[in-house]
Design a protein around this motif. Structure first.
Motif, PDB file in Angstrom:
ATOM      1  N   THR A  76       0.835  -1.209   0.000  1.00 40.61           N
ATOM      2  CA  THR A  76       0.000   0.000   0.000  1.00 40.61           C
ATOM      3  C   THR A  76       0.866   1.255   0.000  1.00 40.61           C
ATOM      4  OG1 THR A  76      -1.678  -1.195   1.286  1.00 40.61           O
ATOM      5  CG2 THR A  76      -1.852   1.217   1.212  1.00 40.61           C
ATOM      6  N   ILE A  77       0.502   2.195  -0.851  1.00 43.76           N
ATOM      7  CA  ILE A  77       1.120   3.516  -0.838  1.00 43.76           C
ATOM      8  C   ILE A  77       0.124   4.493  -0.229  1.00 43.76           C
ATOM      9  CG2 ILE A  77       2.085   5.380  -2.230  1.00 43.76           C
ATOM     10  CD1 ILE A  77       2.862   3.285  -4.302  1.00 43.76           C
ATOM     11  N   VAL A  78       0.565   5.230   0.786  1.00 44.42           N
ATOM     12  CA  VAL A  78      -0.281   6.228   1.433  1.00 44.42           C
ATOM     13  C   VAL A  78       0.042   7.600   0.830  1.00 44.42           C
ATOM     14  CG1 VAL A  78      -1.016   7.240   3.619  1.00 44.42           C
ATOM     15  CG2 VAL A  78      -0.236   4.855   3.552  1.00 44.42           C
ATOM     16  N   LEU A  79      -0.976   8.248   0.259  1.00 45.69           N
ATOM     17  CA  LEU A  79      -0.835   9.540  -0.414  1.00 45.69           C
ATOM     18  C   LEU A  79      -1.260  10.639   0.554  1.00 45.69           C
ATOM     19  CD1 LEU A  79      -2.620   8.472  -3.744  1.00 45.69           C
ATOM     20  CD2 LEU A  79      -0.149   8.423  -3.262  1.00 45.69           C
ATOM     21  N   ILE A  80      -0.309  11.462   0.984  1.00 48.30           N
ATOM     22  CA  ILE A  80      -0.558  12.450   2.035  1.00 48.30           C
ATOM     23  C   ILE A  80      -0.637  13.859   1.446  1.00 48.30           C
ATOM     24  CG2 ILE A  80       0.388  13.530   4.113  1.00 48.30           C
ATOM     25  CD1 ILE A  80       1.746  10.887   4.746  1.00 48.30           C
ATOM     26  N   HIS A 144      -2.952  13.416  -6.477  1.00 49.04           N
ATOM     27  CA  HIS A 144      -3.292  12.163  -5.794  1.00 49.04           C
ATOM     28  C   HIS A 144      -4.645  11.630  -6.254  1.00 49.04           C
ATOM     29  CE1 HIS A 144      -0.394  13.136  -2.210  1.00 49.04           C
ATOM     30  NE2 HIS A 144       0.230  12.915  -3.346  1.00 49.04           N
ATOM     31  N   ILE A 145      -5.596  12.531  -6.464  1.00 45.44           N
ATOM     32  CA  ILE A 145      -6.900  12.117  -6.995  1.00 45.44           C
ATOM     33  C   ILE A 145      -6.715  11.513  -8.385  1.00 45.44           C
ATOM     34  CG2 ILE A 145      -9.150  12.977  -7.766  1.00 45.44           C
ATOM     35  CD1 ILE A 145      -8.933  15.093  -5.522  1.00 45.44           C
ATOM     36  N   LEU A 161      -3.967   4.575  -0.519  1.00 47.84           N
ATOM     37  CA  LEU A 161      -4.773   5.183   0.537  1.00 47.84           C
ATOM     38  C   LEU A 161      -4.523   6.682   0.519  1.00 47.84           C
ATOM     39  CD1 LEU A 161      -6.656   4.920   3.001  1.00 47.84           C
ATOM     40  CD2 LEU A 161      -4.588   4.650   4.415  1.00 47.84           C
ATOM     41  N   LEU A 162      -5.505   7.432   0.016  1.00 47.43           N
ATOM     42  CA  LEU A 162      -5.408   8.889   0.001  1.00 47.43           C
ATOM     43  C   LEU A 162      -5.789   9.406   1.383  1.00 47.43           C
ATOM     44  CD1 LEU A 162      -6.680  11.289  -2.756  1.00 47.43           C
ATOM     45  CD2 LEU A 162      -7.330  11.683  -0.376  1.00 47.43           C
ATOM     46  N   PRO A 519       2.522  14.536 -13.024  1.00 45.60           N
ATOM     47  CA  PRO A 519       1.650  13.351 -13.064  1.00 45.60           C
ATOM     48  C   PRO A 519       2.360  12.127 -13.623  1.00 45.60           C
ATOM     49  CG  PRO A 519       0.457  15.277 -13.845  1.00 45.60           C
ATOM     50  CD  PRO A 519       1.886  15.697 -13.685  1.00 45.60           C
ATOM     51  N   LYS A 520       3.120  12.308 -14.685  1.00 45.19           N
ATOM     52  CA  LYS A 520       3.843  11.179 -15.278  1.00 45.19           C
ATOM     53  C   LYS A 520       4.919  10.663 -14.327  1.00 45.19           C
ATOM     54  CE  LYS A 520       1.530  11.194 -19.114  1.00 45.19           C
ATOM     55  NZ  LYS A 520       0.534  10.096 -19.360  1.00 45.19           N
TER      56      LYS A 520
END
Length: 531
Positions: A76-80, A144-145, A161-162, A519-520
């Motif tokens: 899981t990557i958590v996007l803060i 992130h979205i 996980l945003l 983004p890329k």
């Protein structure tokens, strides 16, 4: 798809900016509800509404988490990110334009001569999007979205996980609240946190800095503070007392730009300490001198912990008050008067213990409760007033300097040597150089202060006990979930878009960097983590 093309991303960011969310306003309270509605445009969240959760952050505010879960993945990557912004007083009567980027740029073009040459060039170029929060940091949230939608559409074999929070610009109450929930989310959904990805923007290191930065650590911030309690007197008999302003002046002179707390790591240096706030606790004007003054000092850290800073600071106050005493006594000798006393230095913990011994714990708790319950004071003012009231009950200690901590506290964190971070640093360098002729630079301690301070606290450090015992509002209106933070031993990195002038009238975001290049780059980061 809703948020994939540069045009779609820009439209999303303009929508996020239009939801004004200045810290401490109703807009900050409303923002996560608007965002939940926006995310619910995706069928994935219509089918899985429980994957979007609001988390109470106090004062009506909420952090928001949104989970993309692949049924066959644990990684899981958590996007803060944070969605609050600073205020807009510098916009004057045009403050509403701060939330309307398209109208704001036209307004600036009509008044272009009002700006410095560099800003004029950026206004005329149409390469920048202006607006409050456009750079810091709603662009990061928009990215992130974008990643969440792409993961859903392409069925990425990883979980995202945003986590987006309020209050980063003040006390980080949002992130502190979210951290308390993260381990529960991890356990409930059988997740394995492999990376925390923050997307605070690339901050300039000096005026007109053109470089693009990413960050493998975040600088620490702590606020050692002091209450100076003197002996009051009439201004016509100044040496019959000891003015608290006189005492405070010695300490501010000693602290301001002091190198006593300086650190250097990876060739980077901590900014020097500075006096952040000065309070005269005498509320009225009169011919009586002020016998109680308080100061807040800003200290940045890289490796030093709370106990290190407090011990060094307390000793410095003690030494400085000795110098103040000697100077004061020399004045008394010159004027032929007797000194009113000798300045003591006590920690807040020592003062708390002294008063408890003298009056009992019930009286001490009543003083603390009186001030923590006041809505007209912030946590810093509450801390100072608690110490001040205690001294009024123990005036035999005066003249006195009380050392304490005032919120907030951002522990320093660094993941520069983590293997995953090293590989991501290499990836960012190669991608930007090969595709965009951008040579990125790694900063090992993000100097803008960030919520990353609360995700990977040293597993072996217990110096926070010193912080707790010397912070008057600890456990009442302010706390840090140190134990929960110590469970999050996960690599992290900060990669975000390029912009200029955060917190200023001319805050702006580089459109191509934000909507095409970054983004890329973040998608490449995701691909790397999926291997």
């Amino acid at each position: 798809m809703l948020w994939q093309s540069p045009e779609q991303l820009e439209a999303l960011l303009c929508r996020l900016v239009s939801w004004e969310s200045r810290s401490g306003t109703q807009g900050e309270i409303q923002f996560p509800f608007n965002l939940r509605e926006e995310l619910s445009r995706l069928e994935y969240y219509t089918a899985n509404p429980d994957f979007i959760t609001l988390h109470d952050a106090g004062k009506g505010r909420n952090a928001l988490s949104a989970l993309y879960k692949n049924p066959n993945a644990q990684k899981t990557i958590v996007l803060i990110s944070h969605f609050d912004t600073v205020h807009t007083k510098e916009f004057g009567s045009n403050s509403q334009l701060a939330f309307e980027p398209k109208k704001l740029i036209e307004h600036f073009k009509e008044r272009i001569d009002d700006f410095p040459e560099e800003v004029q060039k950026d206004i005329e170029s149409d390469e920048y999007l202006f607006g409050r929060g456009a750079m810091d940091m709603k662009a990061g949230l928009a990215l992130h979205i974008h990643l969440i939608e792409k993961a859903i559409e392409e069925d990425w074999p990883i979980n995202l996980l945003l986590v987006t929070v309020p209050d980063e610009e003040v006390d980080s109450a949002g992130m502190r609240a979210a951290v308390e929930k993260l381990d529960g989310i991890r356990i409930e959904n059988d997740l394995d946190f492999s990376l925390f990805l923050n997307s605070e923007p690339s901050f300039t290191q000096y005026p007109d800095d053109p470089n693009y930065y990413f960050y493998s650590g975040s600088i620490g911030k702590i606020m050692p503070s002091a209450l100076f309690y003197g002996v009051e007197t009439h201004v016509g008999e100044p040496l019959r007392g000891l003015n608290a302003h006189y005492m405070a002046a010695f300490m501010s002179q000693k602290m301001e730009f002091s190198d006593a707390f300086s650190e250097e790591e990876y060739g980077e240096k901590t900014p020097l300490p500075i006096t952040l706030k000065y309070y005269d606790l005498k509320e009225d004007y009169s011919a009586q001198t002020s016998n109680h003054v308080a100061t807040l000092y800003n200290v940045f850290t890289m490796k030093q912990n709370a106990a290190d800073i407090f011990n060094m600071y307390h000793n410095l106050v003690e030494e400085t008050m000795d110098e103040c005493q000697k100077h004061y006594e020399s004045l008394c000798n010159r004027e032929g008067v007797r000194p009113v006393g000798t300045i003591r230095t006590l920690s807040y913990k020592a003062l708390h213990d002294y008063m408890t011994d003298k009056y009992g714990s019930e009286k001490v708790e009543s003083i603390i409760s009186e001030y923590v319950g006041r809505s007209d004071l912030d946590d810093r003012e509450k801390s100072l007033h608690i110490a001040n009231r205690m001294v009024t009950y123990c005036k035999e200690l005066a003249p006195l300097a009380v050392t304490l901590f005032a919120p907030p506290f951002y522990p320093p964190v660094n993941a520069s040597e983590e293997p995953l971070v090293r590989s991501l640093a290499s990836l960012a360098n190669n991608f930007l150089m090969e595709n965009h002729d951008i040579e990125p630079r790694e900063i090992h301690y993000f100097n803008g202060i960030s919520d990353l301070s609360y995700v990977t606290y040293d597993n072996y450090d217990d110096s926070w006990e010193s912080y707790k015992s010397n912070t008057p509002v600890w456990g009442r209106t302010y706390s840090i979930p140190f134990e929960e933070m110590q469970k999050l031993q996960t690599p992290f990195i900060n990669i975000g878009p390029f912009g200029k002038d955060p917190h200023k009238l001319t805050e702006r975001l580089h459109r191509k960097n934000a909507f095409e290049i970054t983004p890329k780059l973040l998608e490449k980061v995701m691909e790397h983590c999926m291997r």
